[in-house]
Motif scaffolding. Structure first.
Motif, PDB file in Angstrom:
ATOM      1  N   VAL A 271      46.699  37.176  27.785  1.00 48.14           N
ATOM      2  CA  VAL A 271      46.200  37.621  29.098  1.00 48.14           C
ATOM      3  C   VAL A 271      45.359  36.494  29.688  1.00 48.14           C
ATOM      4  O   VAL A 271      44.526  35.911  28.999  1.00 48.14           O
ATOM      5  N   SER A 272      45.592  36.197  30.940  1.00 49.31           N
ATOM      6  CA  SER A 272      44.889  35.093  31.576  1.00 49.31           C
ATOM      7  C   SER A 272      44.325  35.536  32.915  1.00 49.31           C
ATOM      8  O   SER A 272      44.612  36.630  33.407  1.00 49.31           O
ATOM      9  N   SER A 273      43.504  34.672  33.508  1.00 45.78           N
ATOM     10  CA  SER A 273      42.925  34.954  34.818  1.00 45.78           C
ATOM     11  C   SER A 273      43.552  34.048  35.863  1.00 45.78           C
ATOM     12  O   SER A 273      44.222  33.063  35.537  1.00 45.78           O
ATOM     13  N   ALA A 274      43.332  34.376  37.109  1.00 41.15           N
ATOM     14  CA  ALA A 274      43.763  33.538  38.226  1.00 41.15           C
ATOM     15  C   ALA A 274      42.527  32.918  38.873  1.00 41.15           C
ATOM     16  O   ALA A 274      42.347  33.000  40.087  1.00 41.15           O
ATOM     17  N   LEU A 275      41.668  32.323  38.050  1.00 41.64           N
ATOM     18  CA  LEU A 275      40.398  31.772  38.504  1.00 41.64           C
ATOM     19  C   LEU A 275      39.578  32.868  39.181  1.00 41.64           C
ATOM     20  O   LEU A 275      39.077  32.720  40.288  1.00 41.64           O
ATOM     21  N   ASP A 276      39.465  33.997  38.472  1.00 41.07           N
ATOM     22  CA  ASP A 276      38.802  35.180  39.005  1.00 41.07           C
ATOM     23  C   ASP A 276      37.288  35.070  38.926  1.00 41.07           C
ATOM     24  O   ASP A 276      36.735  34.350  38.091  1.00 41.07           O
ATOM     25  N   THR A 277      36.625  35.862  39.766  1.00 41.37           N
ATOM     26  CA  THR A 277      35.195  36.082  39.595  1.00 41.37           C
ATOM     27  C   THR A 277      34.981  36.950  38.351  1.00 41.37           C
ATOM     28  O   THR A 277      35.932  37.414  37.716  1.00 41.37           O
ATOM     29  N   ALA A 278      33.722  37.233  38.039  1.00 42.23           N
ATOM     30  CA  ALA A 278      33.423  38.097  36.900  1.00 42.23           C
ATOM     31  C   ALA A 278      34.062  39.477  37.043  1.00 42.23           C
ATOM     32  O   ALA A 278      34.420  40.115  36.042  1.00 42.23           O
ATOM     33  N   ILE A 279      34.253  39.927  38.279  1.00 44.35           N
ATOM     34  CA  ILE A 279      34.859  41.245  38.506  1.00 44.35           C
ATOM     35  C   ILE A 279      36.325  41.221  38.097  1.00 44.35           C
ATOM     36  O   ILE A 279      36.812  42.115  37.389  1.00 44.35           O
ATOM     37  N   GLY A 280      37.050  40.221  38.526  1.00 45.77           N
ATOM     38  CA  GLY A 280      38.446  40.091  38.132  1.00 45.77           C
ATOM     39  C   GLY A 280      38.606  39.849  36.648  1.00 45.77           C
ATOM     40  O   GLY A 280      39.553  40.339  36.022  1.00 45.77           O
ATOM     41  N   LEU A 281      37.674  39.091  36.061  1.00 49.35           N
ATOM     42  CA  LEU A 281      37.735  38.852  34.618  1.00 49.35           C
ATOM     43  C   LEU A 281      37.573  40.144  33.830  1.00 49.35           C
ATOM     44  O   LEU A 281      38.186  40.319  32.769  1.00 49.35           O
ATOM     45  N   SER A 282      36.761  41.063  34.343  1.00 46.81           N
ATOM     46  CA  SER A 282      36.602  42.325  33.621  1.00 46.81           C
ATOM     47  C   SER A 282      37.878  43.155  33.694  1.00 46.81           C
ATOM     48  O   SER A 282      38.194  43.913  32.766  1.00 46.81           O
ATOM     49  N   GLN A 283      38.654  43.004  34.766  1.00 51.41           N
ATOM     50  CA  GLN A 283      39.954  43.664  34.819  1.00 51.41           C
ATOM     51  C   GLN A 283      40.908  43.038  33.804  1.00 51.41           C
ATOM     52  O   GLN A 283      41.645  43.746  33.105  1.00 51.41           O
ATOM     53  N   GLY A 284      40.897  41.711  33.717  1.00 48.22           N
ATOM     54  CA  GLY A 284      41.720  41.049  32.718  1.00 48.22           C
ATOM     55  C   GLY A 284      41.334  41.451  31.302  1.00 48.22           C
ATOM     56  O   GLY A 284      42.200  41.664  30.446  1.00 48.22           O
ATOM     57  N   ALA A 285      40.035  41.573  31.054  1.00 46.47           N
ATOM     58  CA  ALA A 285      39.579  41.992  29.729  1.00 46.47           C
ATOM     59  C   ALA A 285      40.026  43.415  29.423  1.00 46.47           C
ATOM     60  O   ALA A 285      40.386  43.739  28.281  1.00 46.47           O
ATOM     61  N   ALA A 286      40.031  44.281  30.446  1.00 44.56           N
ATOM     62  CA  ALA A 286      40.504  45.653  30.239  1.00 44.56           C
ATOM     63  C   ALA A 286      41.985  45.677  29.896  1.00 44.56           C
ATOM     64  O   ALA A 286      42.429  46.485  29.064  1.00 44.56           O
ATOM     65  N   LEU A 287      42.762  44.794  30.510  1.00 43.42           N
ATOM     66  CA  LEU A 287      44.180  44.686  30.163  1.00 43.42           C
ATOM     67  C   LEU A 287      44.338  44.201  28.723  1.00 43.42           C
ATOM     68  O   LEU A 287      45.102  44.790  27.940  1.00 43.42           O
ATOM     69  N   ALA A 288      43.625  43.145  28.366  1.00 46.75           N
ATOM     70  CA  ALA A 288      43.721  42.623  26.998  1.00 46.75           C
ATOM     71  C   ALA A 288      43.285  43.670  25.977  1.00 46.75           C
ATOM     72  O   ALA A 288      43.865  43.778  24.888  1.00 46.75           O
ATOM     73  N   ALA A 289      42.268  44.450  26.327  1.00 44.77           N
ATOM     74  CA  ALA A 289      41.754  45.457  25.400  1.00 44.77           C
ATOM     75  C   ALA A 289      42.733  46.598  25.191  1.00 44.77           C
ATOM     76  O   ALA A 289      42.684  47.287  24.169  1.00 44.77           O
ATOM     77  N   ALA A 290      43.640  46.819  26.152  1.00 37.71           N
ATOM     78  CA  ALA A 290      44.577  47.929  26.070  1.00 37.71           C
ATOM     79  C   ALA A 290      45.884  47.569  25.356  1.00 37.71           C
ATOM     80  O   ALA A 290      46.691  48.455  25.075  1.00 37.71           O
TER      81      ALA A 290
ATOM     82  N   LEU B 242      47.151  41.839  19.924  1.00 31.16           N
ATOM     83  CA  LEU B 242      46.653  40.680  20.665  1.00 31.16           C
ATOM     84  C   LEU B 242      46.391  39.570  19.651  1.00 31.16           C
ATOM     85  O   LEU B 242      45.356  39.550  18.992  1.00 31.16           O
ATOM     86  N   ASP B 243      47.349  38.655  19.539  1.00 33.11           N
ATOM     87  CA  ASP B 243      47.299  37.644  18.494  1.00 33.11           C
ATOM     88  C   ASP B 243      46.770  36.296  18.962  1.00 33.11           C
ATOM     89  O   ASP B 243      46.610  35.384  18.155  1.00 33.11           O
ATOM     90  N   TYR B 244      46.533  36.152  20.266  1.00 30.55           N
ATOM     91  CA  TYR B 244      46.101  34.876  20.825  1.00 30.55           C
ATOM     92  C   TYR B 244      44.785  35.049  21.590  1.00 30.55           C
ATOM     93  O   TYR B 244      44.542  36.095  22.181  1.00 30.55           O
ATOM     94  N   ASP B 245      43.983  33.980  21.597  1.00 29.66           N
ATOM     95  CA  ASP B 245      42.845  33.949  22.514  1.00 29.66           C
ATOM     96  C   ASP B 245      43.375  33.981  23.949  1.00 29.66           C
ATOM     97  O   ASP B 245      44.442  33.439  24.248  1.00 29.66           O
ATOM     98  N   CYS B 246      42.616  34.611  24.821  1.00 33.86           N
ATOM     99  CA  CYS B 246      43.061  34.821  26.197  1.00 33.86           C
ATOM    100  C   CYS B 246      42.385  33.843  27.167  1.00 33.86           C
ATOM    101  O   CYS B 246      41.283  33.351  26.908  1.00 33.86           O
ATOM    102  N   GLY B 247      43.056  33.632  28.288  1.00 31.16           N
ATOM    103  CA  GLY B 247      42.525  32.721  29.308  1.00 31.16           C
ATOM    104  C   GLY B 247      41.563  33.414  30.241  1.00 31.16           C
ATOM    105  O   GLY B 247      41.734  33.374  31.467  1.00 31.16           O
ATOM    106  N   LEU B 248      40.550  34.053  29.666  1.00 31.82           N
ATOM    107  CA  LEU B 248      39.586  34.838  30.437  1.00 31.82           C
ATOM    108  C   LEU B 248      38.174  34.268  30.323  1.00 31.82           C
ATOM    109  O   LEU B 248      37.197  34.972  30.582  1.00 31.82           O
ATOM    110  N   GLY B 249      38.090  33.001  29.971  1.00 28.07           N
ATOM    111  CA  GLY B 249      36.782  32.357  29.873  1.00 28.07           C
ATOM    112  C   GLY B 249      36.463  31.473  31.054  1.00 28.07           C
ATOM    113  O   GLY B 249      35.530  30.657  31.001  1.00 28.07           O
ATOM    114  N   THR B 250      37.210  31.639  32.148  1.00 31.23           N
ATOM    115  CA  THR B 250      37.110  30.701  33.266  1.00 31.23           C
ATOM    116  C   THR B 250      35.824  30.819  34.070  1.00 31.23           C
ATOM    117  O   THR B 250      35.583  30.006  34.967  1.00 31.23           O
TER     118      THR B 250
END
Length: 325
Positions: free
Chosen positions: A237-256, A260-268
């Motif tokens: 799961v990755s981000s599209a250069l999101d703000t913290a709000i968009g990153l929390s949506q990405g984290a919710a997707l990854a959490a569901a 999940l075998d890979y680190d996600c691109g949500l540290g942007t």
């Protein structure tokens, strides 16, 4: 059903977040945020996207703000550092912003740069992270098959975890995958998923070993989970250069996700000088809890009046697109 436009505009805030380093051609990332019954959401398709494509991003934001989301299966998400197409000498300083991350995604194939510069950048990341760090590279589909094969050979000494979207089309990805399979370097698909009218073609044509998925471009978490299930491939799961709000949506997707075998691109968030909330990685992880913007940060980062008007006009047009679907 979608909420009335007035309900979106009522809480809408347009923000402009400055970056430490130019990334994806921008120095400042703009986004429109609004609040619904479930919390805050982000609408931030890139400026060059047409309304038909951008409307899918709006559908994702509405879904996140107005509808309950799938139950999380984990409470934190491991994330990678993101290394823009910078000079090799700047790599250690940039990586220091990604606290505890043991995976790095490195941008390559930047227009105007050479493969030698890519090699130098990836070498600098390997030297900074040591032999146990994981390195993936992302070409954003800018190589043809021969260029990609040559680049994978040149970069293979750095023990790549995978190469993301090395070529633009599904047939090209399939051809490259067959050429480099003996090297044990997986091929990941990103743009071939989120910008395709047939996102399952990648899996059907055996053109990739894993998928990179983003919540906003895929229309929200539920749609993304349906795609992942149908594709049957491992996921990042990755981000599209999101703000913290968009990153929390990405984290919710990854959490569901079931697995999940890979680190996600949500540290942007570490690429920004400032943000509406703090979602920078800590020890290589970000939390799954939902982010809400800080009032002072919203004021501090407010976009100019003309940019706010531009985003509200875009919101209006995309809302009309959704209403007509």
């Amino acid at each position: 059903m979608i909420p009335p436009l007035a309900d979106l505009i009522d809480s809408a805030r347009v923000v402009a977040l400055p970056l430490h380093t130019r990334f994806r051609g921008v120095d400042t990332r703009e986004a429109l945020l609004f609040e619904g019954p479930e919390g805050w959401a982000e609408f931030s398709p890139f400026a060059e996207y047409a309304d038909a494509e951008a409307a899918t991003w709006l559908a994702a934001a509405i879904d996140f703000a107005w509808r309950p989301q799938p139950a999380p299966l984990r409470d934190r998400i491991g994330v990678n550092a993101t290394v823009p197409a910078i000079g090799a000498e700047r790599v250690p300083t940039l990586l220091a912003r990604f606290a505890g991350c043991r995976t790095a995604k490195v941008k390559v194939a930047e227009p105007g740069q050479t493969l030698a510069e890519d090699v130098a950048r990836v070498r600098a990341v390997r030297e900074a992270m040591g032999p146990e760090g994981r390195i993936r590279v992302d070409a954003n589909g800018l190589w043809n098959v021969d260029e990609a094969e040559h680049a994978v050979h040149a970069l293979s000494e750095f023990d790549l975890e995978y190469v993301e979207q090395p070529c633009a089309t599904v047939p090209e990805l399939a051809e490259l995958r067959s050429r480099v399979k003996y090297m044990g370097i997986p091929v990941a698909a990103d743009e071939s998923i989120r910008k395709s009218s047939d996102p399952l073609a990648v899996a059907r044509e055996k053109a990739a070993d894993l998928l990179v998925v983003k919540a906003q471009p895929l229309g929200g978490i539920t749609h993304a989970l349906q795609l992942v299930t149908a594709a049957g491939l491992p996921v990042v799961v990755s981000s599209a250069l999101d703000t913290a709000i968009g990153l929390s949506q990405g984290a919710a997707l990854a959490a569901a996700l079931p697995t999940l075998d890979y680190d996600c691109g949500l540290g942007t968030a570490s690429l920004f000088q400032d943000d509406v909330a703090d979602r920078r990685p800590v020890d290589g992880w970000i939390p799954v809890d939902r982010a809400a913007p800080d009032g002072a940060a919203l004021d501090r980062l407010s976009a100019s009046v003309d940019r706010r008007d531009w985003w509200l006009a875009r919101l209006t047009r995309c809302h009309e697109v959704l209403a007509a679907r």
